[in-house]
Design an enzyme around this catalytic site. Structure first.
Site, PDB file in Angstrom:
ATOM      1  N   GLU A   1     -15.591  -6.306  -6.099  1.00 24.29           N
ATOM      2  CA  GLU A   1     -16.781  -5.623  -6.609  1.00 24.29           C
ATOM      3  C   GLU A   1     -17.939  -6.602  -6.782  1.00 24.29           C
ATOM      4  OE1 GLU A   1     -16.438  -4.064 -10.579  1.00 24.29           O
ATOM      5  OE2 GLU A   1     -18.116  -2.702 -10.275  1.00 24.29           O
TER       6      GLU A   1
ATOM      7  N   GLU B   1     -18.523   4.351 -15.731  1.00 24.05           N
ATOM      8  CA  GLU B   1     -18.446   3.011 -16.316  1.00 24.05           C
ATOM      9  C   GLU B   1     -19.800   2.687 -16.945  1.00 24.05           C
ATOM     10  OE1 GLU B   1     -18.041  -0.451 -13.771  1.00 24.05           O
ATOM     11  OE2 GLU B   1     -16.515  -1.300 -15.097  1.00 24.05           O
TER      12      GLU B   1
END
Ligand SMILES: O=C(O)[C@H](O)C(=O)CO
Ligand code: MG
Length: 252
Positions: A137, A234
């Site tokens: 990520e 998130e």
């Protein structure tokens, strides 16, 4: 649309098993977490079994957080620690039935960081049991200056170089929005290598009902391109999580 509650941020004031129960009560379809290691895996598994929610992912350990570390896998000379963190994450993922492990690169600028990261990722891909995907990520340069993996282009080079079917991109719309912009075009272009999608408002990393990104458009595009997996919420609630969930109703 289906949504996954990221329990690293949502209900992070509760013990992880209780946060899983809260996510179920709020109508989430799945959960994911950051670093669950302080909680016995059996307790997490019991809460997942009780609620029926799948655990979509967890992260490898950051290392020495007090010392400023944020992942180990791109740090030259730290291969032993990085691989221990990968082993730990894979074991925990297996114990709770999680489907992905995010391998955190860490703060690294050395010339060998790319080679170190790819070697550790190859190790992770070889060790991962069937059904567990490894994710990498890119983190945005404002929140994580100096983090080794900063852009989706850089991640794509790494994924292509390794060429393992179990290595994918964590496409976090928040980080892409802050660093690269052009979120839906990037997502469409990268779709073949995307393993999970996360979101939060840009630039504040709050619920997706504010800020400069129109998530109604982003989610509609994701639906149209046929992505059916739960999207990871998130975001930082900045108060009681239950008071921030109004955005979900529009997508049900
Ligand atoms: O911060 C993020 O976006 C990540 O998804 C994470 O898990 C921790 O860095
Ligand atoms: Mg993320």
């Amino acid at each position: 649309m289906k949504f996954s509650a990221n329990l690293g941020f949502l209900w992070s004031d509760r013990p992880l098993p209780d946060a899983i129960r809260a996510a179920k009560a709020a109508g989430f379809d799945a959960v994911e977490c950051h670093w669950p290691y302080a909680v016995p895996a059996a307790e997490v598994k019991a809460a997942l079994d009780e609620t029926g929610l799948p655990m979509l992912g967890l992260n490898t350990s950051r290392g020495n957080v007090a010392g400023g570390e944020n992942g180990l896998s791109a740090l030259p000379g730290r291969e032993t620690d990085a691989r221990a963190a990968i082993d730990e994450a894979l074991a925990y993922a297996s114990a709770v039935g999680a489907s992905a492990v995010h391998v955190m690169a860490g703060f690294a600028r050395e010339a060998e960081a790319h080679r170190t990261f790819t070697a550790n990722l190859r190790y992770a891909c070889a060790q991962a049991p069937e059904g567990v995907t490894l994710l990498i990520e890119p983190l945005n340069r404002h929140d994580a200056p100096g983090y080794f993996l900063q852009t989706t282009d850089q991640a794509l080079v790494i994924i292509d170089e390794i060429g393992a079917p179990n290595l994918k991109l964590m496409f976090d719309c928040y980080h892409v929005g802050r660093t690269e912009g052009d979120i839906v075009t990037r997502l469409k272009d990268l779709l073949p290598v995307v393993g999970h999608i996360q979101f939060a408002s840009v630039p504040d990393r709050a619920a997706p009902d504010r800020g400069e990104v129109n998530y109604a458009f982003v989610f509609d595009t994701i639906r149209r391109i046929g992505w059916d997996n739960p999207l990871g919420a998130e975001y930082k609630p900045g108060g009681p999580t239950d008071a921030t969930l109004g955005w979900m109703a529009a997508y049900r």
